[in-house]
Design a protein around this motif. Structure first.
Motif, short mmCIF file in Angstrom:
data_model
loop_
_atom_site.label_atom_id
_atom_site.label_comp_id
_atom_site.label_asym_id
_atom_site.label_seq_id
_atom_site.Cartn_x
_atom_site.Cartn_y
_atom_site.Cartn_z
N LEU A 172 106.54 41.60 30.05
CA LEU A 172 106.72 40.84 28.92
C LEU A 172 106.81 41.54 27.53
CD1 LEU A 172 104.59 37.52 29.94
CD2 LEU A 172 107.00 38.17 30.19
N PHE A 173 106.43 42.70 27.83
CA PHE A 173 106.27 43.57 26.19
C PHE A 173 107.67 44.19 25.97
CE2 PHE A 173 106.27 47.87 24.22
CZ PHE A 173 105.03 47.31 23.41
N ASP A 174 107.95 43.75 24.55
CA ASP A 174 109.08 44.06 23.83
C ASP A 174 108.76 44.65 22.50
OD1 ASP A 174 111.59 44.25 22.63
OD2 ASP A 174 112.34 42.10 22.76
N ARG A 175 108.95 45.86 22.22
CA ARG A 175 108.58 46.44 21.11
C ARG A 175 109.16 46.02 19.94
NH1 ARG A 175 106.47 47.81 17.23
NH2 ARG A 175 105.49 49.65 16.66
N ASP A 176 110.26 45.42 19.93
CA ASP A 176 110.91 44.95 18.80
C ASP A 176 110.58 43.82 18.25
OD1 ASP A 176 112.98 47.06 19.03
OD2 ASP A 176 114.22 45.81 20.17
N GLU A 177 109.62 43.15 18.99
CA GLU A 177 108.91 41.72 18.44
C GLU A 177 107.62 42.02 17.58
OE1 GLU A 177 109.79 38.63 22.35
OE2 GLU A 177 108.07 40.09 22.24
N TYR A 178 107.27 43.51 17.58
CA TYR A 178 106.08 43.69 16.61
C TYR A 178 106.57 44.26 15.22
CZ TYR A 178 103.80 43.61 21.16
OH TYR A 178 103.42 43.32 22.32
N PRO A 179 106.14 43.54 14.43
CA PRO A 179 106.38 43.99 12.85
C PRO A 179 105.81 45.27 12.34
CG PRO A 179 104.88 41.95 12.91
CD PRO A 179 105.19 42.17 14.51
N THR A 180 106.29 45.83 11.47
CA THR A 180 105.74 46.87 11.04
C THR A 180 104.55 46.61 10.20
OG1 THR A 180 106.52 46.87 8.76
CG2 THR A 180 108.05 47.78 10.36
N VAL A 181 103.63 47.70 10.13
CA VAL A 181 102.59 47.38 9.43
C VAL A 181 102.72 46.87 7.92
CG1 VAL A 181 100.07 48.22 8.27
CG2 VAL A 181 101.20 49.18 10.49
N SER A 182 103.56 47.31 7.26
CA SER A 182 103.80 46.80 5.80
C SER A 182 104.36 45.14 5.70
CB SER A 182 104.96 47.69 5.34
OG SER A 182 105.54 47.08 4.16
N ALA A 183 105.23 44.91 7.12
CA ALA A 183 105.83 43.59 6.87
C ALA A 183 104.54 42.60 7.26
CB ALA A 183 106.73 43.50 7.97
N LEU A 184 103.57 43.22 8.34
CA LEU A 184 102.59 42.51 8.67
C LEU A 184 101.30 42.02 7.62
CD1 LEU A 184 101.16 41.34 11.42
CD2 LEU A 184 100.07 43.56 11.78
N THR A 185 101.40 43.24 6.95
CA THR A 185 100.20 42.93 5.53
C THR A 185 100.82 41.93 4.97
OG1 THR A 185 99.99 45.41 5.62
CG2 THR A 185 99.38 44.25 3.62
N ASN A 186 101.91 41.74 4.59
CA ASN A 186 102.38 40.49 3.75
C ASN A 186 102.32 39.18 4.46
OD1 ASN A 186 103.40 41.97 1.71
ND2 ASN A 186 105.40 42.35 2.76
N LYS A 187 101.77 39.12 5.64
CA LYS A 187 101.66 37.94 6.47
C LYS A 187 100.34 37.18 6.21
CE LYS A 187 105.12 38.77 10.12
NZ LYS A 187 105.92 37.49 9.90
N PHE A 188 99.40 38.10 5.52
CA PHE A 188 98.11 37.45 5.52
C PHE A 188 97.80 37.56 3.82
CE2 PHE A 188 97.70 40.04 9.29
CZ PHE A 188 96.89 39.30 9.95
N ALA A 189 97.37 36.28 3.33
CA ALA A 189 97.10 35.85 2.18
C ALA A 189 96.03 34.77 2.05
CB ALA A 189 98.45 35.52 1.53
N PHE A 190 95.44 35.00 0.94
CA PHE A 190 94.09 34.21 0.78
C PHE A 190 94.13 33.76 -0.69
CE2 PHE A 190 89.65 32.90 1.70
CZ PHE A 190 89.19 32.39 0.66
#
Length: 331
Positions: A172-190
C-alpha cells in the motif's frame, strides 16, 4: 480548570460604569424568589459590547490519511460488489506517536475553547466574557506554545517515519503520496482572533434612513437571538453537571454505594464560576442560582460526600432545588 471571577465592569467606587452590564446580586431573601422562575430569562437587546467580545479559533493540521483507490477497487472486485460501495483509507505513517500527539492536543484545545466560551454564530465565532478573557487568553496561548512544540517534534521525525511506513504499509506504500517537509509545514496552523462585539447602532453605511432602520432591526433580532442561545448554553451545561451529581448522590449508607470520581464535584465548582463570569447580561436568576450553589458547595469535598450521609442528602437536595428552578429548556 478555573475561571476568572472578577467583575471587569465594576468601577472602583462600586458603581457600574456607563454602558456596562449591571449585575444584580440578590439579597438572601431574594434568592428564593429568583429561583422560582421556570421560564428562560429574556436577555436584554441592549449592548453587551463592554462585557464580552467575540473570538475565533482556527487550527489546521495534516491528517496523515489518504484513500487508496487501487485497494478500494480490489476490495470491491474481490467481494463482487458494486463500484463505489467500498473505500480503503490508509494511515500514511501507520501508528505515528508524534502525529497522534499533535492530533490529540488539537482535540483537547478545542474542548478547552468550547468550555471557556459561549456559542455565538454558525461560522464558529464564540463569545468570551471580559471577566473570562485573561484566563482564557493565558490558557490558549500556553496550549498554542505546547501545540507548536509538538508540531516541530513531528516534522523533525517525519523523514524517519516515512522510512518506517514503507515496512508498515507493504504494497500500500506509495512514496508520491507524501508531501515534502516544506509543504507539510504549511498544513499546520494555529490562529486565535479577537473581534469587538458590535452594537446595533454601529452600522455606518449610506443606504437611507428607512433602509438603515430595517437593517438595524434585523441585526437587533439577530443579536437578541444569538445572545439568548449563548445564555441558554450556560443553562444547559449547568443542568448537565448538576444532573450528574444528583444521580450519583442518590443513595443512603445502608444501600449500595454509587461510585463517583472527584471530577463530579470539580465540574459543579467549575459551573459555579461559569455562572458568574458568563453572566454578561447581569441576569438576576443566574446570580441567584450561583449564590445558592456557592453556599451549598463551600467546603464540600468528594471524600466527605462519600462518607457523610447527611451531607450527601443535604447537597443533593440543594442540587435538586436548583435543577427544578432552571429555565425550561430542551435539556
Amino acid at each position: 480548570m478555573t475561571y476568572e471571577t472578577t467583575n471587569q465592569n465594576a468601577s472602583t467606587n462600586g458603581s457600574a460604569p456607563a454602558g456596562a452590564a449591571h449585575t444584580l446580586v440578590p439579597s438572601t431573601e431574594n434568592v428564593s424568589a429568583a429561583l422560582t422562575t421556570a421560564t428562560p430569562p429574556a436577555p436584554s437587546v441592549s449592548s453587551i459590547s463592554s462585557s464580552a467580545m467575540l473570538c475565533e479559533l482556527s487550527i489546521s493540521q495534516w491528517t496523515g490519511r489518504k484513500k487508496d483507490r487501487r485497494a478500494s477497487d480490489d476490495v470491491t472486485r474481490d467481494n463482487h460488489a458494486d463500484v463505489g460501495v467500498a473505500s480503503v483509507n490508509k494511515k500514511l505513517l501507520g501508528d505515528c506517536a508524534e502525529l497522534d500527539a499533535v492530533q490529540k492536543l488539537t482535540g483537547n484545545i478545542r474542548n478547552m475553547h468550547y468550555s471557556m466560551t459561549m456559542p455565538w454564530s454558525d461560522t464558529g465565532m464564540r463569545l468570551v466574557p471580559t471577566a473570562q478573557y485573561f484566563k482564557y487568553h493565558q490558557q490558549m496561548t500556553a496550549l498554542q506554545t505546547e501545540w507548536e512544540g509538538l508540531v516541530q517534534t513531528f516534522l523533525q521525525a517525519y523523514d524517519w517515519e516515512i522510512s518506517q511506513a514503507q515496512v508498515k504499509l507493504g504494497d500500500l506504500f506509495d512514496r508520491d503520496e507524501y508531501p515534502t517537509v516544506s509543504a507539510l509545514t504549511n498544513k499546520f496552523a494555529f490562529r486565535l482572533s479577537y473581534i469587538p462585539l458590535p452594537d446595533a447602532g454601529d452600522f455606518r453605511i449610506d443606504i437611507g434612513n428607512e433602509a438603515m432602520e430595517q437593517v438595524k432591526s434585523h441585526y437587533e433580532d439577530y443579536y437578541s437571538r444569538q445572545l439568548t442561545n449563548a445564555m441558554n448554553d450556560v443553562w444547559q451545561r449547568t443542568h448537565k453537571a448538576l444532573s450528574a451529581m444528583s444521580e450519583r448522590l442518590d443513595y443512603a449508607d445502608s444501600e449500595t454505594k454509587k461510585v463517583f470520581r472527584n471530577s463530579l464535584v470539580d465540574n459543579v465548582l467549575e459551573m459555579i464560576e461559569l455562572l458568574d463570569v458568563c453572566n454578561v447580561t447581569g441576569d438576576s436568576q443566574m446570580s441567584a442560582l450561583k449564590t445558592k450553589l456557592d453556599n451549598a458547595m463551600r467546603g464540600v469535598t468528594p471524600e466527605a460526600l462519600r462518607e457523610d450521609e447527611y451531607l450527601r442528602r443535604e447537597t443533593k437536595q440543594v442540587v435538586d432545588d436548583v435543577i427544578a428552578a432552571l429555565p425550561s429548556l430542551d435539556v
